[in-house]
Design a protein around this motif. Structure first.
Motif, PDB file in Angstrom:
ATOM      1  N   ASN A  42       0.834  -1.214   0.000  1.00 16.06           N
ATOM      2  CA  ASN A  42       0.000   0.000   0.000  1.00 16.06           C
ATOM      3  C   ASN A  42       0.865   1.259   0.000  1.00 16.06           C
ATOM      4  OD1 ASN A  42      -0.270  -1.238   2.843  1.00 16.06           O
ATOM      5  ND2 ASN A  42      -1.096   0.756   3.303  1.00 16.06           N
ATOM      6  N   ASP A  43       0.683   2.196   0.862  1.00 12.93           N
ATOM      7  CA  ASP A  43       1.244   3.544   0.702  1.00 12.93           C
ATOM      8  C   ASP A  43       2.738   3.614   0.371  1.00 12.93           C
ATOM      9  OD1 ASP A  43      -1.131   3.550   2.079  1.00 12.93           O
ATOM     10  OD2 ASP A  43      -0.401   4.649   3.806  1.00 12.93           O
ATOM     11  N   GLN A  59       4.571   0.447   2.127  1.00 12.15           N
ATOM     12  CA  GLN A  59       3.906  -0.460   3.070  1.00 12.15           C
ATOM     13  C   GLN A  59       3.823  -1.842   2.428  1.00 12.15           C
ATOM     14  OE1 GLN A  59       1.869   0.504   6.392  1.00 12.15           O
ATOM     15  NE2 GLN A  59       3.939   1.301   6.155  1.00 12.15           N
ATOM     16  N   LYS A  70       2.201  -4.983   8.603  1.00 10.75           N
ATOM     17  CA  LYS A  70       2.882  -4.077   7.669  1.00 10.75           C
ATOM     18  C   LYS A  70       4.354  -3.879   8.018  1.00 10.75           C
ATOM     19  CE  LYS A  70      -0.890  -3.416   5.467  1.00 10.75           C
ATOM     20  NZ  LYS A  70      -1.950  -2.461   5.727  1.00 10.75           N
ATOM     21  N   TYR A 102       3.685   1.279  10.400  1.00 17.04           N
ATOM     22  CA  TYR A 102       2.772   2.009   9.513  1.00 17.04           C
ATOM     23  C   TYR A 102       3.493   3.135   8.772  1.00 17.04           C
ATOM     24  CZ  TYR A 102      -1.728  -0.176  10.769  1.00 17.04           C
ATOM     25  OH  TYR A 102      -2.796  -1.022  10.906  1.00 17.04           O
ATOM     26  N   SER A 103       2.709   3.934   8.034  1.00 20.89           N
ATOM     27  CA  SER A 103       3.289   4.890   7.098  1.00 20.89           C
ATOM     28  C   SER A 103       4.078   6.003   7.759  1.00 20.89           C
ATOM     29  CB  SER A 103       2.183   5.504   6.247  1.00 20.89           C
ATOM     30  OG  SER A 103       1.798   4.561   5.292  1.00 20.89           O
ATOM     31  N   ARG A 170      -1.746   9.310  12.986  1.00 21.31           N
ATOM     32  CA  ARG A 170      -0.659   8.565  12.331  1.00 21.31           C
ATOM     33  C   ARG A 170      -0.120   9.255  11.084  1.00 21.31           C
ATOM     34  NH1 ARG A 170      -5.122   5.198  12.140  1.00 21.31           N
ATOM     35  NH2 ARG A 170      -6.284   5.262  10.182  1.00 21.31           N
ATOM     36  N   ASP A 171       0.887   8.610  10.536  1.00 25.27           N
ATOM     37  CA  ASP A 171       1.499   8.973   9.249  1.00 25.27           C
ATOM     38  C   ASP A 171       2.285  10.282   9.299  1.00 25.27           C
ATOM     39  OD1 ASP A 171       0.017   6.755   8.528  1.00 25.27           O
ATOM     40  OD2 ASP A 171      -1.620   7.918   7.662  1.00 25.27           O
ATOM     41  N   GLU A 224      -5.987  10.732   6.626  1.00 24.22           N
ATOM     42  CA  GLU A 224      -4.767   9.918   6.630  1.00 24.22           C
ATOM     43  C   GLU A 224      -3.696  10.585   5.769  1.00 24.22           C
ATOM     44  OE1 GLU A 224      -6.234   5.908   5.421  1.00 24.22           O
ATOM     45  OE2 GLU A 224      -5.864   5.376   7.508  1.00 24.22           O
ATOM     46  N   CYS A 225      -2.483  10.166   5.986  1.00 24.87           N
ATOM     47  CA  CYS A 225      -1.328  10.519   5.144  1.00 24.87           C
ATOM     48  C   CYS A 225      -1.252  11.991   4.742  1.00 24.87           C
ATOM     49  CB  CYS A 225      -1.321   9.635   3.901  1.00 24.87           C
ATOM     50  SG  CYS A 225      -1.172   7.907   4.310  1.00 24.87           S
ATOM     51  N   TYR A 286      -4.524   6.447  -3.875  1.00 23.61           N
ATOM     52  CA  TYR A 286      -4.695   6.795  -2.470  1.00 23.61           C
ATOM     53  C   TYR A 286      -3.328   7.077  -1.848  1.00 23.61           C
ATOM     54  CZ  TYR A 286      -6.926   6.737   2.137  1.00 23.61           C
ATOM     55  OH  TYR A 286      -7.415   7.098   3.367  1.00 23.61           O
ATOM     56  N   ALA A 287      -3.380   7.796  -0.726  1.00 20.63           N
ATOM     57  CA  ALA A 287      -2.213   7.983   0.152  1.00 20.63           C
ATOM     58  C   ALA A 287      -0.952   8.440  -0.572  1.00 20.63           C
ATOM     59  CB  ALA A 287      -1.934   6.677   0.911  1.00 20.63           C
ATOM     60  N   TRP A 303      -0.204   5.497  -4.066  1.00 18.68           N
ATOM     61  CA  TRP A 303      -0.542   4.068  -4.063  1.00 18.68           C
ATOM     62  C   TRP A 303      -1.570   3.870  -5.171  1.00 18.68           C
ATOM     63  CZ3 TRP A 303      -4.193   1.730   0.213  1.00 18.68           C
ATOM     64  CH2 TRP A 303      -4.468   0.390  -0.101  1.00 18.68           C
TER      65      TRP A 303
HETATM   66  C1  FRU Z   1      -3.297   4.555   4.461  1.00 16.03           C
HETATM   67  C2  FRU Z   1      -3.004   3.863   5.780  1.00 16.03           C
HETATM   68  C3  FRU Z   1      -2.212   4.752   6.727  1.00 16.03           C
HETATM   69  C4  FRU Z   1      -1.514   3.767   7.592  1.00 16.03           C
HETATM   70  C5  FRU Z   1      -1.184   2.669   6.617  1.00 16.03           C
HETATM   71  C6  FRU Z   1      -1.171   1.282   7.182  1.00 16.03           C
HETATM   72  O1  FRU Z   1      -3.529   3.654   3.437  1.00 16.03           O
HETATM   73  O2  FRU Z   1      -4.197   3.410   6.399  1.00 16.03           O
HETATM   74  O3  FRU Z   1      -3.014   5.668   7.445  1.00 16.03           O
HETATM   75  O4  FRU Z   1      -0.377   4.284   8.196  1.00 16.03           O
HETATM   76  O5  FRU Z   1      -2.160   2.752   5.597  1.00 16.03           O
HETATM   77  O6  FRU Z   1      -0.743   0.376   6.217  1.00 16.03           O
END
Ligand code: FRU
Length: 478
Positions: A42-43, A59, A70, A102-103, A170-171, A224-225, A286-287, A303
């Motif tokens: 992912n991200d 990720q 992750k 995580y991110s 987060r992030d 997020e992010c 996304y992200a 992503w």
């Molecule tokens: C965004 C997210 C972030 C998180 C990560 C976890 O896609 O949900 O907020 O840190 O993915 O994989």
């Protein structure tokens, strides 16, 4: 690297080697996009240029193609064409990140890579994991060489976040401004309002919360992010909000990604956010995260996927034990209060054979498997283009509506649209199972996966079009 990480590094490598043959049998494996070796991606994380090399972390859940614990996978490149797959470099191997690394982001300062990320912890018990039961720790790793990622340092914990927030914080994205360091983090407050919190630091280790940035009206329950960038003296806040309701042709995906221009001083309460603009209109984006390279370009990678799409659309790659990829890198520019995205210049080095057609009204061509096409429009016209018999791009000069839609090659992906006052040019990047469309110098972008099997070619109808089609090479990944 602690003892657990050392073992995990070998376990992941063995696991990748065992599944490599299955993954590589998939005809949908992409040629010029970064993918997970196996499993789930992912991200994009920790994007930076360090000692003449670009670093792209992401990720990575190698053990589960539908997402699991992750880690951070890692690619490097000097030219965005030749890549080295560095494997997995960051594991969730400490009590403070035991449910996922995580991110996060990287700030290169004083000749060092400073990596900040969220250590996710889910306590065992009867919790709702919104207001309690979840730790979102901020962790720092300093790497001297971009190869060794030792000594995680826990620098911010839940108790340091403002007390009106839930556990969802987060992030971290870190940047420098006027000799001070700043960190934005995405958050959800106890009233379910998405927002960004801002920290300040002199030494990258001790951080002080200084402000909250949110929209005047609630826009989703969680942001997020976040990424706070400055281009041509404009401050821009990128976020990926969750919980935004669909509004006609806007906000059609499960979660969004977009940006605000910030007027005023975001370090105080004296700021104002512009209207939110979606940064991509496709099904799979996304992200995103950005970084500034040594030449001053702001480069974004997203992503090419979305979480929680089960029941909406799918990716047949899961049968081959992998899912998702990163987008091609795009350079961001600001023009007339809009953020423009264009594929970075280096991607022109992927071009091989070329076909060129001038002043045409229609075109049917066998084309190539993996290609880029550039179309210039001389006037505002009705336009239709079908790619690989599965993806259709259509523009109506009467309604101003531009749409991208799929037949069954979309695996549930239907139609996404935006309004365009005029259509001047389009650049489309076609990989084996993805399409990225840049319209009017990147004023609008559509990113999507789709899965043609043996379908080929391109069909165009319009008026007086100039069309170039380039066959593209793949990335060279070692
Ligand atoms: C965004 C997210 C972030 C998180 C990560 C976890 O896609 O949900 O907020 O840190 O993915 O994989």
């Amino acid at each position: 690297m602690n003892a657990l990480s050392k073992d995990l590094k070998n376990v992941v490598r063995d696991y990748e080697n065992n599944l490599r043959d299955i993954v590589n049998k998939d005809s949908h494996r992409l040629k010029f996009h970064l993918m997970p070796t196996v499993g789930w991606l992912n991200d994009p994380n920790g994007l930076c240029e360090f000692n003449g090399e670009y670093h792209v972390f992401y990720q990575y859940s190698p053990f589960n193609e539908n997402g699991g614990i992750k880690f951070w996978g890692h690619y490097t490149s000097k030219d965005f064409i030749n890549w080295e797959n560095k494997g997995t470099d960051l594991f969730s191997d400490e009590p403070f990140d035991c449910h996922g690394a995580y991110s996060g982001s990287t700030l290169v300062d004083d000749g060092k890579m400073n990596i900040f990320y969220t250590g996710n912890v889910k306590n065992i018990g009867d919790y709702d994991y919104i207001n309690d039961g979840k730790e979102q720790n901020t962790i720092l790793i300093i790497s001297e060489d971009g190869k060794n990622f030792d000594n995680k340092k826990l620098i911010i914990t839940n108790k340091d976040y403002p007390s009106n927030l839930t556990c969802h914080v987060r992030d971290p994205k870190v940047f420098k401004d006027d000799d001070k360091f700043y960190m934005v983090q995405g958050a959800r407050d106890k009233d379910d309002v998405g927002q960004v919190i801002l920290f300040e630091s002199d030494d990258l280790i001790n951080w002080k919360y200084i402000n909250t940035i949110k929209s005047e009206e609630k826009f989703g329950y969680m942001w997020e992010c976040p990424d706070l960038i400055s281009i041509d003296d404009k401050n821009i806040l990128l976020i990926s909000p969750q919980g935004v309701e669909e509004d006609g042709i806007k906000y059609n995906n499960i979660y969004q990604s977009g940006y605000y221009f910030i007027e005023g001083d975001y370090k105080s309460t004296d700021y104002k956010l512009s209207d939110f603009e979606e940064i991509d209109r496709g099904f799979d984006f996304y992200a995103p995260q950005t970084f500034k390279d040594s030449s001053g370009r702001t480069i974004l990678i997203g992503w090419m996927g979305l979480p929680d799409i089960e029941g909406l659309y799918s990716n047949p790659t899961v049968e081959y034990k992998w899912q998702h990829a990163l987008t091609i890198p795009r350079q961001l520019k600001v023009k007339d209060n809009r953020l423009l995205q264009s594929p970075i210049e280096e991607l022109k080095n992927l071009r091989k054979n070329k076909k060129e057609f001038k002043n045409i009204d229609t075109l049917e061509d066998e084309c190539y498997d993996v290609f880029e096409t550039e179309i210039d429009f001389k006037n505002k016209i009705n336009f239709k283009m079908v790619v690989k018999e599965g993806a259709t791009l259509e523009y109506s000069k009467d309604t101003n509506l531009f749409s991208l839609y799929f037949d069954e090659t979309g695996y549930g992906r239907t139609k996404r649209s935006c309004y365009l006052e005029d259509i001047k040019n389009i650049r489309v990047f076609l990989d084996t199972s993805s399409i990225e469309i840049f319209i009017n110098d990147g004023e609008e972008v559509f990113t999507s996966r789709f899965y043609p099997e043996n379908q080929k070619g391109i069909k165009i109808s319009g008026e007086n079009l100039d069309v170039k089609i380039y066959e593209l090479d793949g990335f060279n990944i070692l």
